[in-house]
Write a protein that holds these residues in place. Structure first.
Motif, PDB file in Angstrom:
ATOM      1  N   LEU A  52      19.060   8.280  58.181  1.00 47.94           N
ATOM      2  CA  LEU A  52      17.628   7.988  58.085  1.00 47.94           C
ATOM      3  C   LEU A  52      17.107   8.314  56.688  1.00 47.94           C
ATOM      4  O   LEU A  52      16.307   7.565  56.117  1.00 47.94           O
ATOM      5  CB  LEU A  52      16.864   8.796  59.136  1.00 47.94           C
ATOM      6  N   PHE A  53      17.582   9.423  56.128  1.00 50.45           N
ATOM      7  CA  PHE A  53      17.220   9.812  54.762  1.00 50.45           C
ATOM      8  C   PHE A  53      17.631   8.723  53.767  1.00 50.45           C
ATOM      9  O   PHE A  53      16.840   8.288  52.917  1.00 50.45           O
ATOM     10  CB  PHE A  53      17.915  11.133  54.438  1.00 50.45           C
ATOM     11  N   ALA A  54      18.874   8.245  53.887  1.00 54.58           N
ATOM     12  CA  ALA A  54      19.373   7.212  52.979  1.00 54.58           C
ATOM     13  C   ALA A  54      18.647   5.889  53.184  1.00 54.58           C
ATOM     14  O   ALA A  54      18.398   5.154  52.214  1.00 54.58           O
ATOM     15  CB  ALA A  54      20.882   7.027  53.187  1.00 54.58           C
ATOM     16  N   SER A  55      18.282   5.580  54.418  1.00 53.98           N
ATOM     17  CA  SER A  55      17.554   4.335  54.692  1.00 53.98           C
ATOM     18  C   SER A  55      16.177   4.358  54.042  1.00 53.98           C
ATOM     19  O   SER A  55      15.706   3.345  53.506  1.00 53.98           O
ATOM     20  CB  SER A  55      17.428   4.126  56.204  1.00 53.98           C
ATOM     21  N   GLY A  56      15.518   5.522  54.087  1.00 54.04           N
ATOM     22  CA  GLY A  56      14.231   5.652  53.411  1.00 54.04           C
ATOM     23  C   GLY A  56      14.372   5.530  51.910  1.00 54.04           C
ATOM     24  O   GLY A  56      13.549   4.883  51.240  1.00 54.04           O
ATOM     25  N   PHE A  57      15.418   6.139  51.356  1.00 54.97           N
ATOM     26  CA  PHE A  57      15.676   6.021  49.923  1.00 54.97           C
ATOM     27  C   PHE A  57      15.968   4.571  49.533  1.00 54.97           C
ATOM     28  O   PHE A  57      15.519   4.080  48.497  1.00 54.97           O
ATOM     29  CB  PHE A  57      16.848   6.915  49.533  1.00 54.97           C
ATOM     30  N   ASN A  58      16.706   3.861  50.389  1.00 57.55           N
ATOM     31  CA  ASN A  58      17.053   2.469  50.124  1.00 57.55           C
ATOM     32  C   ASN A  58      15.822   1.566  50.114  1.00 57.55           C
ATOM     33  O   ASN A  58      15.808   0.534  49.438  1.00 57.55           O
ATOM     34  CB  ASN A  58      18.051   1.985  51.183  1.00 57.55           C
ATOM     35  N   LEU A  59      14.796   1.934  50.862  1.00 55.93           N
ATOM     36  CA  LEU A  59      13.553   1.165  50.843  1.00 55.93           C
ATOM     37  C   LEU A  59      12.981   1.120  49.434  1.00 55.93           C
ATOM     38  O   LEU A  59      12.422   0.096  49.010  1.00 55.93           O
ATOM     39  CB  LEU A  59      12.540   1.787  51.813  1.00 55.93           C
ATOM     40  N   LEU A  60      13.142   2.211  48.697  1.00 57.69           N
ATOM     41  CA  LEU A  60      12.623   2.281  47.331  1.00 57.69           C
ATOM     42  C   LEU A  60      13.581   1.640  46.334  1.00 57.69           C
ATOM     43  O   LEU A  60      13.170   0.843  45.483  1.00 57.69           O
ATOM     44  CB  LEU A  60      12.371   3.745  46.955  1.00 57.69           C
ATOM     45  N   LEU A  61      14.865   1.967  46.431  1.00 57.80           N
ATOM     46  CA  LEU A  61      15.845   1.454  45.473  1.00 57.80           C
ATOM     47  C   LEU A  61      16.213   0.003  45.747  1.00 57.80           C
ATOM     48  O   LEU A  61      16.221  -0.833  44.836  1.00 57.80           O
ATOM     49  CB  LEU A  61      17.109   2.323  45.507  1.00 57.80           C
ATOM     50  N   GLY A  62      16.504  -0.314  46.991  1.00 60.67           N
ATOM     51  CA  GLY A  62      17.013  -1.636  47.315  1.00 60.67           C
ATOM     52  C   GLY A  62      15.972  -2.727  47.342  1.00 60.67           C
ATOM     53  O   GLY A  62      16.289  -3.893  47.087  1.00 60.67           O
ATOM     54  N   TYR A  63      14.715  -2.387  47.626  1.00 61.62           N
ATOM     55  CA  TYR A  63      13.697  -3.423  47.803  1.00 61.62           C
ATOM     56  C   TYR A  63      12.581  -3.367  46.768  1.00 61.62           C
ATOM     57  O   TYR A  63      11.756  -4.278  46.722  1.00 61.62           O
ATOM     58  CB  TYR A  63      13.118  -3.345  49.218  1.00 61.62           C
ATOM     59  N   VAL A  64      12.544  -2.320  45.970  1.00 64.02           N
ATOM     60  CA  VAL A  64      11.574  -2.251  44.866  1.00 64.02           C
ATOM     61  C   VAL A  64      12.298  -2.126  43.531  1.00 64.02           C
ATOM     62  O   VAL A  64      11.749  -2.458  42.492  1.00 64.02           O
ATOM     63  CB  VAL A  64      10.586  -1.070  45.055  1.00 64.02           C
ATOM     64  N   GLY A 254      21.568  13.504  44.801  1.00 68.16           N
ATOM     65  CA  GLY A 254      22.758  12.779  44.382  1.00 68.16           C
ATOM     66  C   GLY A 254      23.537  12.227  45.560  1.00 68.16           C
ATOM     67  O   GLY A 254      24.061  11.102  45.504  1.00 68.16           O
ATOM     68  N   GLU A 255      23.608  13.000  46.641  1.00 64.45           N
ATOM     69  CA  GLU A 255      24.343  12.539  47.817  1.00 64.45           C
ATOM     70  C   GLU A 255      23.699  11.314  48.442  1.00 64.45           C
ATOM     71  O   GLU A 255      24.403  10.401  48.886  1.00 64.45           O
ATOM     72  CB  GLU A 255      24.425  13.661  48.853  1.00 64.45           C
ATOM     73  N   VAL A 256      22.379  11.282  48.487  1.00 59.80           N
ATOM     74  CA  VAL A 256      21.723  10.136  49.125  1.00 59.80           C
ATOM     75  C   VAL A 256      21.885   8.883  48.268  1.00 59.80           C
ATOM     76  O   VAL A 256      21.992   7.762  48.796  1.00 59.80           O
ATOM     77  CB  VAL A 256      20.233  10.446  49.405  1.00 59.80           C
ATOM     78  N   VAL A 257      21.948   9.039  46.944  1.00 62.24           N
ATOM     79  CA  VAL A 257      22.249   7.901  46.075  1.00 62.24           C
ATOM     80  C   VAL A 257      23.660   7.396  46.362  1.00 62.24           C
ATOM     81  O   VAL A 257      23.892   6.178  46.482  1.00 62.24           O
ATOM     82  CB  VAL A 257      22.111   8.293  44.589  1.00 62.24           C
ATOM     83  N   LEU A 258      24.600   8.319  46.500  1.00 63.92           N
ATOM     84  CA  LEU A 258      25.991   7.959  46.788  1.00 63.92           C
ATOM     85  C   LEU A 258      26.097   7.225  48.120  1.00 63.92           C
ATOM     86  O   LEU A 258      26.783   6.192  48.221  1.00 63.92           O
ATOM     87  CB  LEU A 258      26.849   9.231  46.806  1.00 63.92           C
ATOM     88  N   MET A 259      25.440   7.730  49.152  1.00 68.41           N
ATOM     89  CA  MET A 259      25.485   7.087  50.460  1.00 68.41           C
ATOM     90  C   MET A 259      24.962   5.659  50.405  1.00 68.41           C
ATOM     91  O   MET A 259      25.564   4.736  50.981  1.00 68.41           O
ATOM     92  CB  MET A 259      24.642   7.893  51.462  1.00 68.41           C
ATOM     93  N   THR A 260      23.862   5.467  49.703  1.00 66.23           N
ATOM     94  CA  THR A 260      23.254   4.144  49.627  1.00 66.23           C
ATOM     95  C   THR A 260      24.128   3.169  48.852  1.00 66.23           C
ATOM     96  O   THR A 260      24.295   2.012  49.266  1.00 66.23           O
ATOM     97  CB  THR A 260      21.869   4.249  48.970  1.00 66.23           C
ATOM     98  N   LEU A 261      24.705   3.609  47.757  1.00 70.08           N
ATOM     99  CA  LEU A 261      25.568   2.740  46.962  1.00 70.08           C
ATOM    100  C   LEU A 261      26.844   2.377  47.718  1.00 70.08           C
ATOM    101  O   LEU A 261      27.310   1.235  47.647  1.00 70.08           O
ATOM    102  CB  LEU A 261      25.916   3.414  45.632  1.00 70.08           C
TER     103      LEU A 261
END
Length: 327
Positions: A52-64, A254-261
């Motif tokens: 869930l943490f990574a999904s929230g982060f992806n909302l910012l990185l992946g879609y903005v 850093g871990e959440v960036v790694l998970m998303t990538l």
């Protein structure tokens, strides 16, 4: 093929895709319901919180297209707030999760309002700087417990009816929170607001020329992203009954960036796959000690070289190529 049959074919493909998506969602829910009977529930809860943490982060990185190096600030500080509210104030767990989520969103409003004035690496460095400020606040503030953190957080009774002391019950609550968060993210990115975010990611200057208040859209996306991170952090505090500096440290960012990538930036399920992969490596390779970071780094390098779009991103690209060849 006549002109009239082209829209019909596209509509048929769209209906098939929607049908397959619904089938996939149903299978995923069934797997999630059965999983704690096969796999250790505490591990699954940890993975779901980070997903869930990574999904929230992806909302910012992946879609903005905004890379934040400070998302641990919202994740970890929300855990402190939830833990303090539940343990010291004696409030119910749903109130603790709600206040933790609002804390994450509030921090996102303050930090995001300043950070979005910059772009690229400057934006990333600003978010990292603010995250370090939050880290030292958590270290020095009297209610956080300093280096000891907040320990012995009671899980309590959800809505005064459901006891969360049993791990199986707690798992299904965490799973429900994860599903609600994922459905919310899916709805956001497929709404007109989400389409505007994608337009800003692809060509910000063109979006400005069309009359969109780009900074306002960025800020709202930042607040939503940080709020979801706060929701994940609050839930994790209840699961493990502790809130520590680990969750607010830059390593967590850093871990959440790694998970998303690893999973796939800009995909709905990619961060979940990445979170389960990273959490699984840390859990099942823990006995090798410091070598786990080398194993994790090797897998990351292999995925970057072989799966440039991430695991889910490459799978979706492969399926798209297959559909194109058939048509």
């Amino acid at each position: 093929m006549s002109v009239n049959t082209v829209p019909a074919a596209r509509s048929t493909r769209g209906q098939k895709a929607a049908g397959l998506t619904m089938i996939g969602v149903a299978i995923a829910i069934l797997v999630g319901l059965a999983a704690p009977h096969v796999v250790y529930p505490v591990f699954l809860m940890k993975a779901l919180c980070f997903a869930l943490f990574a999904s929230g982060f992806n909302l910012l990185l992946g879609y903005v297209g905004l890379l934040s190096f400070g998302h641990a600030a919202y994740f970890g500080f929300a855990a402190y707030i939830c833990g303090h509210v539940v343990k010291v104030w004696g409030l119910s767990p749903e109130i603790g999760i709600l206040l933790g989520t609002l804390t994450g969103a509030g921090l996102g409003l303050i930090i995001g309002g300043l950070a979005i004035r910059r772009q690229g690496i400057y934006f990333a460095m600003v978010t990292l700087a603010f995250a370090q400020m939050v880290f030292f606040l958590a270290l020095q503030a009297p209610f956080t417990g300093g280096e000891d953190g907040i320990q012995g957080i009671p899980r309590g009774m959800l809505f005064g009816l459901i006891s969360l002391h049993d791990d199986m019950t707690m798992y299904y609550v965490v799973f429900a929170i994860f599903l609600i968060g994922l459905l919310f993210i899916h709805r956001v990115i497929h709404s007109p607001f989400g389409q505007t975010l994608k337009a800003i990611r692809e060509n910000e200057q063109r979006a400005i020329s069309l009359g969109y208040d780009v900074n306002r859209y960025k800020l709202l996306a930042f607040v939503l992203s940080s709020g979801i991170a706060g929701l994940a952090g609050s839930t994790k505090a209840l699961v493990f009954q502790i809130a520590t500096l680990t969750d607010v440290h830059w390593h967590a960012s850093g871990e959440v960036v790694l998970m998303t990538l690893l999973g796939g930036v800009g995909t709905v399920l990619g961060p979940t796959v990445g979170a389960f992969l990273v959490t699984g490596i840390q859990n099942y390779f823990a006995q090798v000690g410091a070598w786990v970071t080398i194993i994790q780094g090797g897998i990351f390098v292999a995925c970057v070289l072989l799966f440039r779009r991430g695991i889910v991103g490459e799978y979706l690209a492969f399926m798209e190529r297959r559909r194109s060849r058939k048509s």
